[in-house]
Design a protein around this motif. Structure first.
Motif, PDB file in Angstrom:
ATOM      1  N   TRP A   1       0.802  -1.223   0.000  1.00 10.26           N
ATOM      2  CA  TRP A   1       0.000   0.000   0.000  1.00 10.26           C
ATOM      3  C   TRP A   1       0.835   1.273   0.000  1.00 10.26           C
ATOM      4  CZ3 TRP A   1      -2.591  -2.626   4.650  1.00 10.26           C
ATOM      5  CH2 TRP A   1      -3.509  -3.579   4.190  1.00 10.26           C
ATOM      6  N   HIS A   2       2.130   1.201   0.275  1.00  8.27           N
ATOM      7  CA  HIS A   2       2.865   2.450   0.441  1.00  8.27           C
ATOM      8  C   HIS A   2       3.101   3.107  -0.912  1.00  8.27           C
ATOM      9  CE1 HIS A   2       6.745   1.133  -1.109  1.00  8.27           C
ATOM     10  NE2 HIS A   2       7.252   2.290  -0.768  1.00  8.27           N
ATOM     11  N   HIS A   3       3.335   4.420  -0.877  1.00  8.31           N
ATOM     12  CA  HIS A   3       3.470   5.108  -2.154  1.00  8.31           C
ATOM     13  C   HIS A   3       4.673   6.033  -2.227  1.00  8.31           C
ATOM     14  CE1 HIS A   3       1.396   8.055   0.350  1.00  8.31           C
ATOM     15  NE2 HIS A   3       1.717   8.977  -0.509  1.00  8.31           N
ATOM     16  N   ARG A   4       5.472   6.120  -1.172  1.00  6.76           N
ATOM     17  CA  ARG A   4       6.712   6.868  -1.273  1.00  6.76           C
ATOM     18  C   ARG A   4       7.667   6.396  -0.182  1.00  6.76           C
ATOM     19  NH1 ARG A   4       6.073  11.731   2.071  1.00  6.76           N
ATOM     20  NH2 ARG A   4       3.932  11.877   2.795  1.00  6.76           N
ATOM     21  N   ALA A   5       8.935   6.628  -0.408  1.00  3.76           N
ATOM     22  CA  ALA A   5       9.947   6.048   0.474  1.00  3.76           C
ATOM     23  C   ALA A   5      10.012   6.772   1.812  1.00  3.76           C
ATOM     24  CB  ALA A   5      11.306   6.109  -0.204  1.00  3.76           C
ATOM     25  N   TYR A   6      10.398   6.023   2.818  1.00  7.33           N
ATOM     26  CA  TYR A   6      10.591   6.600   4.144  1.00  7.33           C
ATOM     27  C   TYR A   6      11.703   5.837   4.824  1.00  7.33           C
ATOM     28  CZ  TYR A   6       9.904   7.531   9.096  1.00  7.33           C
ATOM     29  OH  TYR A   6      10.097   7.850  10.407  1.00  7.33           O
ATOM     30  N   ALA A   7      12.665   6.522   5.396  1.00 11.36           N
ATOM     31  CA  ALA A   7      13.764   5.869   6.109  1.00 11.36           C
ATOM     32  C   ALA A   7      13.514   5.992   7.608  1.00 11.36           C
ATOM     33  CB  ALA A   7      15.088   6.538   5.741  1.00 11.36           C
ATOM     34  N   PRO A   8      13.072   4.925   8.260  1.00  7.90           N
ATOM     35  CA  PRO A   8      12.768   5.018   9.678  1.00  7.90           C
ATOM     36  C   PRO A   8      14.028   5.215  10.511  1.00  7.90           C
ATOM     37  CG  PRO A   8      12.657   2.743   8.949  1.00  7.90           C
ATOM     38  CD  PRO A   8      12.848   3.580   7.729  1.00  7.90           C
ATOM     39  N   ALA A   9      13.857   5.770  11.682  1.00  6.02           N
ATOM     40  CA  ALA A   9      14.977   5.944  12.595  1.00  6.02           C
ATOM     41  C   ALA A   9      15.548   4.584  12.963  1.00  6.02           C
ATOM     42  CB  ALA A   9      14.501   6.673  13.847  1.00  6.02           C
ATOM     43  N   PRO A  10      16.848   4.498  13.234  1.00  2.00           N
ATOM     44  CA  PRO A  10      17.443   3.197  13.555  1.00  2.00           C
ATOM     45  C   PRO A  10      16.910   2.606  14.850  1.00  2.00           C
ATOM     46  CG  PRO A  10      19.005   4.993  13.904  1.00  2.00           C
ATOM     47  CD  PRO A  10      17.835   5.568  13.178  1.00  2.00           C
ATOM     48  N   GLN A  11      16.437   3.415  15.763  1.00  4.42           N
ATOM     49  CA  GLN A  11      15.822   2.895  16.981  1.00  4.42           C
ATOM     50  C   GLN A  11      14.753   3.876  17.433  1.00  4.42           C
ATOM     51  OE1 GLN A  11      16.281   4.220  20.296  1.00  4.42           O
ATOM     52  NE2 GLN A  11      17.474   5.990  19.649  1.00  4.42           N
ATOM     53  N   HIS A  12      13.823   3.366  18.210  1.00  9.21           N
ATOM     54  CA  HIS A  12      12.663   4.167  18.559  1.00  9.21           C
ATOM     55  C   HIS A  12      12.676   4.615  20.010  1.00  9.21           C
ATOM     56  CE1 HIS A  12      10.841   3.474  14.678  1.00  9.21           C
ATOM     57  NE2 HIS A  12      11.020   2.187  14.809  1.00  9.21           N
ATOM     58  N   GLY A  13      13.819   4.621  20.648  1.00  7.03           N
ATOM     59  CA  GLY A  13      13.942   5.194  21.965  1.00  7.03           C
ATOM     60  C   GLY A  13      13.627   4.225  23.093  1.00  7.03           C
ATOM     61  N   LEU A  14      13.781   4.741  24.314  1.00  7.39           N
ATOM     62  CA  LEU A  14      13.599   3.953  25.531  1.00  7.39           C
ATOM     63  C   LEU A  14      12.244   4.181  26.183  1.00  7.39           C
ATOM     64  CD1 LEU A  14      17.136   4.574  27.073  1.00  7.39           C
ATOM     65  CD2 LEU A  14      16.366   2.618  25.709  1.00  7.39           C
ATOM     66  N   THR A  15      11.654   5.319  25.922  1.00  6.99           N
ATOM     67  CA  THR A  15      10.309   5.614  26.398  1.00  6.99           C
ATOM     68  C   THR A  15       9.854   6.894  25.709  1.00  6.99           C
ATOM     69  OG1 THR A  15       8.894   5.746  28.374  1.00  6.99           O
ATOM     70  CG2 THR A  15      10.902   7.050  28.411  1.00  6.99           C
ATOM     71  N   VAL A  16       8.717   7.406  26.127  1.00  2.48           N
ATOM     72  CA  VAL A  16       8.223   8.702  25.669  1.00  2.48           C
ATOM     73  C   VAL A  16       8.090   9.593  26.895  1.00  2.48           C
ATOM     74  CG1 VAL A  16       6.264   9.913  24.630  1.00  2.48           C
ATOM     75  CG2 VAL A  16       7.048   7.741  23.676  1.00  2.48           C
ATOM     76  N   ALA A  17       8.522  10.809  26.776  1.00  4.98           N
ATOM     77  CA  ALA A  17       8.480  11.743  27.902  1.00  4.98           C
ATOM     78  C   ALA A  17       7.598  12.932  27.566  1.00  4.98           C
ATOM     79  CB  ALA A  17       9.886  12.220  28.257  1.00  4.98           C
ATOM     80  N   MET A  18       6.997  13.514  28.603  1.00 10.67           N
ATOM     81  CA  MET A  18       6.062  14.618  28.437  1.00 10.67           C
ATOM     82  C   MET A  18       6.632  15.886  29.063  1.00 10.67           C
ATOM     83  SD  MET A  18       2.056  14.775  29.644  1.00 10.67           S
ATOM     84  CE  MET A  18       1.658  13.340  28.658  1.00 10.67           C
ATOM     85  N   THR A  19       6.352  17.019  28.432  1.00 10.47           N
ATOM     86  CA  THR A  19       6.756  18.313  28.956  1.00 10.47           C
ATOM     87  C   THR A  19       5.539  19.060  29.485  1.00 10.47           C
ATOM     88  OG1 THR A  19       6.419  19.597  26.929  1.00 10.47           O
ATOM     89  CG2 THR A  19       8.493  18.374  27.127  1.00 10.47           C
ATOM     90  N   ALA A  20       5.788  20.182  30.127  1.00 14.71           N
ATOM     91  CA  ALA A  20       4.700  20.954  30.730  1.00 14.71           C
ATOM     92  C   ALA A  20       3.716  21.458  29.695  1.00 14.71           C
ATOM     93  CB  ALA A  20       5.273  22.131  31.522  1.00 14.71           C
ATOM     94  N   ARG A  21       4.139  21.652  28.479  1.00 16.04           N
ATOM     95  CA  ARG A  21       3.252  22.150  27.423  1.00 16.04           C
ATOM     96  C   ARG A  21       2.403  21.035  26.824  1.00 16.04           C
ATOM     97  NH1 ARG A  21       6.925  25.196  23.257  1.00 16.04           N
ATOM     98  NH2 ARG A  21       4.898  25.374  22.234  1.00 16.04           N
ATOM     99  N   GLY A  22       2.538  19.827  27.359  1.00 12.04           N
ATOM    100  CA  GLY A  22       1.783  18.715  26.822  1.00 12.04           C
ATOM    101  C   GLY A  22       2.434  18.076  25.625  1.00 12.04           C
ATOM    102  N   GLU A  23       3.617  18.559  25.257  1.00  5.55           N
ATOM    103  CA  GLU A  23       4.345  17.957  24.147  1.00  5.55           C
ATOM    104  C   GLU A  23       5.028  16.681  24.621  1.00  5.55           C
ATOM    105  OE1 GLU A  23       5.406  22.126  21.848  1.00  5.55           O
ATOM    106  OE2 GLU A  23       6.881  21.186  23.148  1.00  5.55           O
ATOM    107  N   ARG A  24       5.278  15.776  23.689  1.00  2.00           N
ATOM    108  CA  ARG A  24       5.944  14.531  23.982  1.00  2.00           C
ATOM    109  C   ARG A  24       7.131  14.364  23.049  1.00  2.00           C
ATOM    110  NH1 ARG A  24       0.526  14.364  24.868  1.00  2.00           N
ATOM    111  NH2 ARG A  24      -0.364  12.716  26.169  1.00  2.00           N
TER     112      ARG A  24
END
Length: 434
Positions: free
Chosen positions: A37-60
């Protein structure tokens, strides 16, 4: 499973555009994979991290080093508001059932709850993960997260996320996935396990929403899902072939579609009579009986293989077992199928691959390992379920999040955290504490 693909489909404009301030501006902007189904190339990051962190602005953000996060939390370190964010996260955890703070497995349960927190706080509906390819709402994942909320006594979140899912779905058939701010990101085919699992979750969490203002939107969502499943099996014994949780095209119907369709029809037949839809419930009951007989005949003859055409088994055999179906439906043949599936799916690192026909790369997947653990807990095989839970707990990242995969050498791989896996940790632990 194979989530790194992008296929355009016209969708509605985001109805909560203000959520882009939560780090969602990039949702739907990624493409990738070698999928049909894909239609254009994408190079994923070599690793996806250890967790997800949140900031005071609600950003992750995806945290790649221990110094990025306050230890034992999902809060970004080194910010002026760090202490406030940690207190907010701790207060949220304190609102979960007391059992989540008790016993030798409490640390893993609370870590899973923190994972669910960071993938859902401030969002209409939890996303599957935070790297861009996973930053979507899959109905199957949401159904399992909703059940986890129910298990820990968070009726407020059950209601919130079922309402938001109803809002995302609207009056169209459930799509394979959604942007959390609204609309669908691509033209991938609908996945019929979605409405099946959503109906199951609605029935399983009924006491969390039936007496609230969420009642009628949830009833409408249940009716909508039931009608979609009925349409799929109209004039036939099994649903048509299509993608399931493996997220790939299929030429023959798989158990990963047929079993959730049955589960959803059975849930609708049980719930809708008291939700103002008795005729629809009767039709669902009749269709469920027909699908159940076809699954036993066509899949059962081959030992409940992944495909109706036969071959190796996969984790979808768990969808025919508790908690998805009543204990009285469990047959000796299904127990044998689960045993055979776990043998075929086993990997040298101690976990399970998605199926016996999955590539032999030595990598185990945490959702499938935990699906089997939950099935074993439902069958009373407590020691086996506990062993799998402990295995997953030992293979979390250095920051405590459950990853999607575990490599042959025991190191975590894929996005961390993954909502489906975190939800299954909570639900399996709840079943074991029963």
């Amino acid at each position: 499973m194979t989530r790194g693909t992008e296929h355009r489909r016209p969708g509605s404009l985001p109805r909560r555009a203000a959520l882009t301030g939560l780090g969602l501006a990039g949702v739907g902007a990624v493409a990738g994979g070698s999928h049909l189904w894909h239609h254009r190339a994408y190079a994923p990051a070599p690793q996806h991290g250890l967790t997800v962190a949140m900031t005071a602005r609600g950003e992750r953000f995806v945290a790649g080093a221990p110094a990025d996060v306050v230890p034992g939390t999902r809060v970004a370190a080194g910010r002026p508001t760090t202490a406030e964010l940690v207190a907010r996260e701790d207060d949220w955890l304190a609102g979960c059932a007391p059992w989540t703070r008790e016993g030798s497995s409490a640390a893993a349960v609370r870590a899973a709850l923190r994972d669910l927190y960071v993938l859902s706080a401030g969002l209409p509906v939890p996303v599957a993960g935070w790297p861009l390819m996973w930053r979507y709402v899959w109905p199957r994942d949401t159904a399992h997260v909703v059940l986890a909320w129910h298990e820990v006594g968070r009726a407020d979140l059950v209601q919130q996320h079922l309402l938001a899912l109803s809002d995302l779905v609207g009056t169209r058939p459930l799509a394979a996935r959604y942007r959390p701010v609204g609309g669908v990101p691509d033209d991938r085919p609908d996945q019929l396990d979605g409405p099946g699992f959503v109906l199951w979750a609605i029935g399983a969490t009924r006491s969390s929403w039936q007496d609230s203002t969420a009642r009628w939107p949830v009833v409408d969502l249940a009716r909508h899902c039931a009608e979609q499943l009925l349409a799929a099996v109209e004039g036939r014994d099994l649903p048509p072939a299509g993608p399931d949780y493996w997220e790939r095209p299929e030429r023959a119907v798989t158990l990963g579609v047929a079993a959730p369709v049955l589960v959803g029809l059975e849930a609708a037949a049980a719930e809708l009579p008291t939700l103002a839809h008795p005729i629809l419930a009767r039709r669902c009951g009749e269709a469920a009986a027909r699908v159940a007989a076809a699954i036993e005949r066509d899949f059962g003859a081959a030992g409940y293989s992944r495909s109706v055409e036969g071959g190796p088994r996969d984790a979808a055999v768990t969808f025919l077992l508790p908690p998805y179906r009543e204990p009285g439906t469990v047959t000796p043949a299904l127990r044998r199928a689960l045993t055979a599936a776990t043998r075929e799916m086993g990997r040298g690192n101690g976990g399970l691959a998605p199926g016996g026909g999955w590539k032999r790369d030595g990598v185990a997947w945490t959702p499938e390992t935990l699906l089997v653990a939950r099935a074993e807990a439902g069958l009373g095989e407590r020691a086996a379920a506990r062993s799998r839970l402990d295995w997953v707990a030992r293979h979390r990242t250095a920051l405590g999040s459950v990853p999607e995969k575990v490599r042959w050498d025991g190191s975590p791989a894929g996005p961390a955290p993954l909502a489906w896996s975190a939800a299954l940790i909570v639900s399996t632990e709840a079943a074991l504490r029963g």
